[in-house]
Design an enzyme around this catalytic site. Structure first.
Site, PDB file in Angstrom:
ATOM      1  CG  HIS A  19       7.668   8.385   0.984  1.00 30.14           C
ATOM      2  ND1 HIS A  19       6.863   7.670   0.132  1.00 30.14           N
ATOM      3  CD2 HIS A  19       8.411   9.178   0.165  1.00 30.14           C
ATOM      4  CE1 HIS A  19       7.093   8.022  -1.123  1.00 30.14           C
ATOM      5  NE2 HIS A  19       8.031   8.954  -1.125  1.00 30.14           N
ATOM      6  CG  ASN A  23      19.878  14.219  -3.500  1.00 31.48           C
ATOM      7  OD1 ASN A  23      20.765  14.827  -4.096  1.00 31.48           O
ATOM      8  ND2 ASN A  23      20.132  13.085  -2.861  1.00 31.48           N
ATOM      9  CB  SER A 105      19.444   8.671  -1.018  1.00 32.71           C
ATOM     10  OG  SER A 105      19.896   9.715  -1.861  1.00 32.71           O
ATOM     11  CB  THR A 106      18.864   7.718  -6.481  1.00 34.32           C
ATOM     12  OG1 THR A 106      17.520   8.120  -6.193  1.00 34.32           O
ATOM     13  CG2 THR A 106      18.913   6.783  -7.662  1.00 34.32           C
ATOM     14  N   GLY A 180      11.197   7.744  -8.894  1.00 44.49           N
ATOM     15  CA  GLY A 180      11.491   8.377 -10.177  1.00 44.49           C
ATOM     16  C   GLY A 180      10.199   8.744 -10.885  1.00 44.49           C
ATOM     17  CG  HIS A 207       7.581   6.280  -5.202  1.00 42.69           C
ATOM     18  ND1 HIS A 207       8.621   5.916  -4.395  1.00 42.69           N
ATOM     19  CD2 HIS A 207       7.395   7.618  -4.996  1.00 42.69           C
ATOM     20  CE1 HIS A 207       9.049   6.974  -3.730  1.00 42.69           C
ATOM     21  NE2 HIS A 207       8.330   8.024  -4.067  1.00 42.69           N
ATOM     22  CD  GLU A 210       4.630   9.561  -7.604  1.00 42.52           C
ATOM     23  OE1 GLU A 210       5.322   8.581  -7.963  1.00 42.52           O
ATOM     24  OE2 GLU A 210       5.123  10.661  -7.339  1.00 42.52           O
ATOM     25  CG  ASP A 294       7.363  12.597  -1.650  1.00 50.14           C
ATOM     26  OD1 ASP A 294       8.188  11.671  -1.711  1.00 50.14           O
ATOM     27  OD2 ASP A 294       6.713  12.995  -2.644  1.00 50.14           O
TER      28      ASP A 294
END
Ligand code: IMP
Ligand code: ZN
Length: 362
Positions: A19, A23, A105-106, A180, A207, A210, A294
């Site tokens: 995980h 970025n 990654s997005t 997100g 996710h 959370e 993370d």
């Protein structure tokens, strides 16, 4: 055992990282270089004053991390920075004795710099292949992220993109991440997207819980296949309505592995301290958990440090740490042959390591 020798053991341990967001996983050195480059390119020295990492004792609520991520996206917005991030991060994990890495990654579309979704993914793939050509001792796989702030249409397009790469990346792209700001939108809306991704053969790391999003978490877990849960911080809390522990029961029954990101959770204050981290709850029930960072950049951690923190918080022995690391291989999205190769690699290292049965405080 002294803290130093435990630290050394955690470093020597072969590890898996499942995980980590591209970025947010930069090293200080890479960040510095990319910020300086961007400040020069845009003739804007303001970037240098932005706060881009959390430091020791600098705990920030979760919503502040999303402000910080917005800044990072402005800096990492071209092919050069995506390549550099990917390439450097792979080398940094390898230097921390991580032998298998799933990087998520997005994809970004930035018309000013020519970045498009396919260019973004191709750039990550190019960096992965370059590291492989250099024989860096680490296997890398990629998950493409769905940002829950961007809506269901974008999520559908993301699954189409991932599906294309699933068949056209030499097995490097293996699945989807759902991430997100958990305070935005409703994961329930994405259920058809998750179902379609699963049908296409994409693995799903979601996710979930959370923060106390009971309703959406229940809907997703009841209606979708989920290969791994990111964070899962509130899964073992009673639901606010009837006090039942339905989420916990489903996760235990389906044996869905949990990606535990202790430092991230402590620094974003979704967990009070390491000792109260939910890792303990699942671990004691013999439920699969994988220690992860993370975002090793923003949260200033390493996988080795996550093992150290877990050992100290829950008095885990060297054998416990070894078992946690070895079991993590089972929860990767790698093929069976890669898993076998990793198990053999762990086997080679084991005889050289001192795995005493004592807890870290003994
Ligand atoms: P990227 O996908 O490589 O751009 O990594 C940063 C992105 O990952 C952020 O903009 C978020 O969408 C997501 N992300 C990073 N950390 C977290 C987290 O703790 N919870 C939810 N989403 C996260
Ligand atoms: Zn995350």
């Amino acid at each position: 055992m002294t803290r130093q020798s435990l630290k050394e053991f955690c470093y020597q341990l072969p590890k898996v990282e499942l995980h980590t967001h591209l970025n947010t996983s930069f090293s200080d050195k890479t960040l510095q270089e990319l910020v300086d480059r961007k400040a020069k390119l845009d003739d804007n020295s303001e970037y240098r004053s932005w706060k881009l990492t959390f430091t020791e004792n600098d705990n920030c609520p979760i919503d502040e991390s999303f402000t910080l991520f917005t800044f990072l996206h402005k800096i990492f917005n071209d092919e050069y920075s995506i390549y550099k991030l990917t390439y450097d991060i792979i080398h940094e994990y390898a230097a921390d004795n991580v032998k298998y890495l799933e990087l998520r990654s997005t994809p970004k579309d930035v018309p000013e710099t020519g970045l498009t979704w396919p260019v973004y993914v191709d750039t990550m793939l190019r960096a992965v292949r370059d590291c492989r050509a250099e024989e860096v001792d680490i296997v890398v796989r990629i998950l493409i992220s769905i940002d829950r702030r961007k809506g269901v249409d974008v999520a559908r397009q993301t699954v189409s993109l991932a599906d294309r790469y699933l068949h056209d990346s030499d097995g490097i792209v293996v699945g989807i991440d759902f991430s997100g700001d958990p305070q935005v939108g409703d994961a329930t809306d994405y259920i058809p997207v998750f179902q379609s991704a699963h049908e296409k053969g994409l693995k799903l790391a979601l996710h979930l819980a959370e923060i106390p999003n009971f309703e959406e978490t229940l809907n997703v877990l009841k209606q979708c296949h989920c290969d791994r849960i990111g964070h899962g911080t509130c899964l073992n809390q009673p639901s606010p309505g009837d006090g039942r522990k339905e989420l916990e029961e489903i996760v235990l029954q389906k044996k869905i592995p949990i990606e535990a990101c202790m430092t991230s959770n402590v620094k974003t204050k979704t967990v009070r301290d390491y000792e109260s981290h939910h890792l303990d709850f699942w671990y004691k029930r013999n439920h699969p958990v994988v220690l992860c960072t993370d975002g090793k950049g923003v949260y200033q951690t390493t996988v080795s440090n996550e093992y150290l923190q877990a050992a100290e918080a829950f008095n885990l022995s060297r054998q416990n740490l070894w078992d946690l690391s070895f079991d993590s291989i089972n929860h990767t999205f790698a093929s069976d042959s890669v898993k076998s190769m990793l198990r053999a690699k762990w086997g080679e290292v084991k005889s050289k390591m001192d795995i005493s049965p004592y807890g870290c405080n003994s």
